[in-house]
Scaffold this motif. Structure first.
Motif, PDB file in Angstrom:
ATOM      1  N   ASP A 144       0.692  -1.035   0.002  1.00  0.00           N
ATOM      2  CA  ASP A 144       0.113   0.162  -0.030  1.00  0.00           C
ATOM      3  C   ASP A 144       0.973   1.401  -0.082  1.00  0.00           C
ATOM      4  O   ASP A 144       0.247   2.175  -0.148  1.00  0.00           O
ATOM      5  N   LEU A 145       2.123   1.350   0.190  1.00  0.00           N
ATOM      6  CA  LEU A 145       3.219   2.262   0.123  1.00  0.00           C
ATOM      7  C   LEU A 145       3.176   2.637  -0.983  1.00  0.00           C
ATOM      8  O   LEU A 145       3.588   3.873  -1.192  1.00  0.00           O
ATOM      9  N   TRP A 146       3.059   2.071  -2.031  1.00  0.00           N
ATOM     10  CA  TRP A 146       3.372   2.230  -3.448  1.00  0.00           C
ATOM     11  C   TRP A 146       2.199   2.857  -4.200  1.00  0.00           C
ATOM     12  O   TRP A 146       2.003   3.029  -5.341  1.00  0.00           O
ATOM     13  N   CYS A 147       1.278   3.282  -3.774  1.00  0.00           N
ATOM     14  CA  CYS A 147      -0.248   3.662  -4.222  1.00  0.00           C
ATOM     15  C   CYS A 147      -0.086   4.885  -5.107  1.00  0.00           C
ATOM     16  O   CYS A 147      -0.947   5.120  -5.881  1.00  0.00           O
ATOM     17  N   ALA A 148       0.802   5.793  -4.918  1.00  0.00           N
ATOM     18  CA  ALA A 148       0.973   7.081  -5.576  1.00  0.00           C
ATOM     19  C   ALA A 148       2.469   7.429  -5.584  1.00  0.00           C
ATOM     20  O   ALA A 148       3.131   6.940  -4.738  1.00  0.00           O
ATOM     21  N   PRO A 149       2.562   8.450  -6.388  1.00  0.00           N
ATOM     22  CA  PRO A 149       4.261   8.899  -6.422  1.00  0.00           C
ATOM     23  C   PRO A 149       4.775   9.219  -5.395  1.00  0.00           C
ATOM     24  O   PRO A 149       4.233  10.001  -4.341  1.00  0.00           O
ATOM     25  N   ILE A 150       5.842   8.720  -4.949  1.00  0.00           N
ATOM     26  CA  ILE A 150       6.733   9.233  -3.806  1.00  0.00           C
ATOM     27  C   ILE A 150       7.897  10.130  -4.156  1.00  0.00           C
ATOM     28  O   ILE A 150       8.418  10.105  -4.998  1.00  0.00           O
ATOM     29  N   SER A 151       8.394  10.893  -2.806  1.00  0.00           N
ATOM     30  CA  SER A 151       9.493  11.714  -3.094  1.00  0.00           C
ATOM     31  C   SER A 151      10.616  10.786  -2.341  1.00  0.00           C
ATOM     32  O   SER A 151      11.889  11.037  -2.573  1.00  0.00           O
ATOM     33  N   LYS A 152      10.249   9.971  -1.360  1.00  0.00           N
ATOM     34  CA  LYS A 152      11.298   9.181  -0.686  1.00  0.00           C
ATOM     35  C   LYS A 152      10.757   8.171   0.242  1.00  0.00           C
ATOM     36  O   LYS A 152       9.583   8.064   0.493  1.00  0.00           O
ATOM     37  N   VAL A 153      11.716   7.177   0.660  1.00  0.00           N
ATOM     38  CA  VAL A 153      11.256   6.187   1.557  1.00  0.00           C
ATOM     39  C   VAL A 153      12.046   6.420   2.731  1.00  0.00           C
ATOM     40  O   VAL A 153      13.269   6.590   3.022  1.00  0.00           O
ATOM     41  N   LEU A 154      11.431   6.087   4.093  1.00  0.00           N
ATOM     42  CA  LEU A 154      12.184   6.322   5.378  1.00  0.00           C
ATOM     43  C   LEU A 154      12.205   4.896   5.872  1.00  0.00           C
ATOM     44  O   LEU A 154      11.342   4.070   5.834  1.00  0.00           O
ATOM     45  N   LEU A 155      13.198   4.645   6.699  1.00  0.00           N
ATOM     46  CA  LEU A 155      13.549   3.182   7.054  1.00  0.00           C
ATOM     47  C   LEU A 155      13.974   3.253   8.343  1.00  0.00           C
ATOM     48  O   LEU A 155      14.643   4.243   8.737  1.00  0.00           O
ATOM     49  N   ARG A 156      13.400   2.241   9.081  1.00  0.00           N
ATOM     50  CA  ARG A 156      14.149   1.865  10.596  1.00  0.00           C
ATOM     51  C   ARG A 156      14.315   0.617  10.731  1.00  0.00           C
ATOM     52  O   ARG A 156      13.543  -0.280  10.148  1.00  0.00           O
ATOM     53  N   HIS A 157      15.324   0.100  11.702  1.00  0.00           N
ATOM     54  CA  HIS A 157      15.502  -1.263  11.878  1.00  0.00           C
ATOM     55  C   HIS A 157      15.252  -1.496  13.359  1.00  0.00           C
ATOM     56  O   HIS A 157      15.833  -0.464  14.362  1.00  0.00           O
ATOM     57  N   PRO A 158      14.815  -2.623  13.880  1.00  0.00           N
ATOM     58  CA  PRO A 158      14.669  -2.882  15.240  1.00  0.00           C
ATOM     59  C   PRO A 158      16.032  -2.999  16.094  1.00  0.00           C
ATOM     60  O   PRO A 158      15.541  -2.918  17.282  1.00  0.00           O
ATOM     61  N   SER A 159      17.010  -3.259  15.594  1.00  0.00           N
ATOM     62  CA  SER A 159      18.100  -3.502  16.022  1.00  0.00           C
ATOM     63  C   SER A 159      19.554  -2.765  15.808  1.00  0.00           C
ATOM     64  O   SER A 159      20.215  -2.292  16.482  1.00  0.00           O
ATOM     65  N   LEU A 160      19.516  -2.314  14.604  1.00  0.00           N
ATOM     66  CA  LEU A 160      20.565  -1.711  14.036  1.00  0.00           C
ATOM     67  C   LEU A 160      20.479  -0.048  14.370  1.00  0.00           C
ATOM     68  O   LEU A 160      19.639   0.201  14.282  1.00  0.00           O
ATOM     69  N   SER A 161      21.812   0.309  14.606  1.00  0.00           N
ATOM     70  CA  SER A 161      21.998   1.842  14.829  1.00  0.00           C
ATOM     71  C   SER A 161      21.640   2.514  13.469  1.00  0.00           C
ATOM     72  O   SER A 161      21.883   1.656  12.434  1.00  0.00           O
ATOM     73  N   ASP A 162      21.399   3.813  13.432  1.00  0.00           N
ATOM     74  CA  ASP A 162      21.252   4.565  12.132  1.00  0.00           C
ATOM     75  C   ASP A 162      22.528   4.385  11.423  1.00  0.00           C
ATOM     76  O   ASP A 162      22.402   4.265  10.151  1.00  0.00           O
ATOM     77  N   ASP A 163      23.466   4.619  11.976  1.00  0.00           N
ATOM     78  CA  ASP A 163      24.862   4.354  11.243  1.00  0.00           C
ATOM     79  C   ASP A 163      24.967   3.263  10.482  1.00  0.00           C
ATOM     80  O   ASP A 163      25.512   3.123   9.359  1.00  0.00           O
ATOM     81  N   GLU A 164      24.629   1.986  11.339  1.00  0.00           N
ATOM     82  CA  GLU A 164      24.938   0.609  10.583  1.00  0.00           C
ATOM     83  C   GLU A 164      24.039   0.336   9.623  1.00  0.00           C
ATOM     84  O   GLU A 164      24.376  -0.123   8.718  1.00  0.00           O
ATOM     85  N   LEU A 165      22.735   0.853   9.745  1.00  0.00           N
ATOM     86  CA  LEU A 165      21.724   0.592   8.645  1.00  0.00           C
ATOM     87  C   LEU A 165      21.965   1.764   7.380  1.00  0.00           C
ATOM     88  O   LEU A 165      22.066   1.025   6.230  1.00  0.00           O
ATOM     89  N   ALA A 166      22.307   2.835   7.653  1.00  0.00           N
ATOM     90  CA  ALA A 166      22.799   3.553   6.464  1.00  0.00           C
ATOM     91  C   ALA A 166      23.955   3.223   5.747  1.00  0.00           C
ATOM     92  O   ALA A 166      24.297   3.128   4.696  1.00  0.00           O
TER      93      ALA A 166
END
Length: 273
Positions: A144-166
């Motif tokens: 359902d996230l892809w139902c219309a044009p988007i400018s960006k995707v935001l991500l979160r991970h349950p255990s990785l830090s932001d630096d590790e995920l990026a």
């Protein structure tokens, strides 16, 4: 005769920079930005927030001009409430990039900012908004996230830090998208090649202003391209180490009016453009 200020363009990030933690602007910050205007210089908001999430803040600032939104993917004209320019992230590429990331790190949780001045922020089950004051619409499943044009995707991970995920995202995404980190709990995928600097450069060209007379304020790695573009980059006291490493100056925190402290020095009363 009054001496003209050194800078004709002031570019400020919002979250963690100009705004306090409760999403408000202090009286001191508003007064400092008024000095900028009285001096004949221009203030531009340059933010990762999409245009619909910036309009209320621009009202507080009394802004009717331009704002760079969506990590540089949108150039918004507050006076006419329209996008002068926007770049969308191809939704098939976004799905592919997200799949590559999850193949490396396991399940992540995603949200999207839709394109347009009426675009919504959609969040899938399990995604927690890093800014609970910002409105979002929860969908039932990822498709359902892809139902219309988007400018960006935001991500979160349950255990990785932001630096590790990026870091992992940059390794596996390649040219599918640009990976940025714009705040605590905010790793983002945006159109390839789009950064705050590309949006800021477009706005400056529109206003006939040059990077040689621009000062930029920020707090996260997504502000690095903006610092590279501007003549002078000012990092907040609580800024990410990667941004501090390339800053020309470090000021006080956003809670301590760090932007205002610098602007009061650069734009003393009585100075005119």
């Amino acid at each position: 005769m009054a001496v003209p200020p050194a800078y004709s363009l002031v570019a400020t990030d919002l979250d963690g920079t100009l705004l306090r933690g409760d999403d408000t602007l202090s009286d001191r910050s508003l007064a400092a930005l008024a000095r900028v205007t009285r001096a004949g210089a221009r203030h531009l908001v340059v933010t990762g927030r999409p245009a619909p999430r910036v309009r209320p803040l621009l009202d507080t600032l009394g802004g009717t001009g331009l704002a760079v939104c969506g990590q540089g993917a949108q150039l918004y004209d507050a006076g006419t409430d329209r996008l002068l320019w926007s770049v969308t992230l191809d939704r098939e590429l976004a799905e592919t990039a997200l799949g590559k990331i999850e193949a490396e790190v396991g399940q992540a949780y995603a949200a999207v900012d839709q394109d347009g001045v009426r675009g919504l922020t959609l969040i899938e089950p399990g995604y927690l908004m890093p800014h609970p004051t910002l409105p979002a619409v929860r969908v039932e499943r990822r498709d359902d996230l892809w139902c219309a044009p988007i400018s960006k995707v935001l991500l979160r991970h349950p255990s990785l830090s932001d630096d590790e995920l990026a870091t992992t995202a940059r390794l596996v995404v390649g040219s599918l998208a640009t990976v940025t980190m714009s705040g605590p709990g905010t790793v983002e995928l945006q159109p390839c090649g789009i950064t705050k600097a590309t949006g800021l450069a477009l706005a400056a060209e529109h206003l006939r202003l040059a990077p040689e007379r621009a000062v930029a304020f920020g707090d996260m790695p997504n502000d690095i391209p903006m610092f590279d573009w501007a003549a002078h980059g000012v990092a907040m006291a609580g800024a990410h180490p990667e941004l501090k490493a390339v800053a020309d100056e470090i000021t006080l925190s956003n809670e301590d009016d760090g932007v205002a402290v610098v602007l009061e020095r650069l734009f003393p009363d009585g100075v005119r453009q």
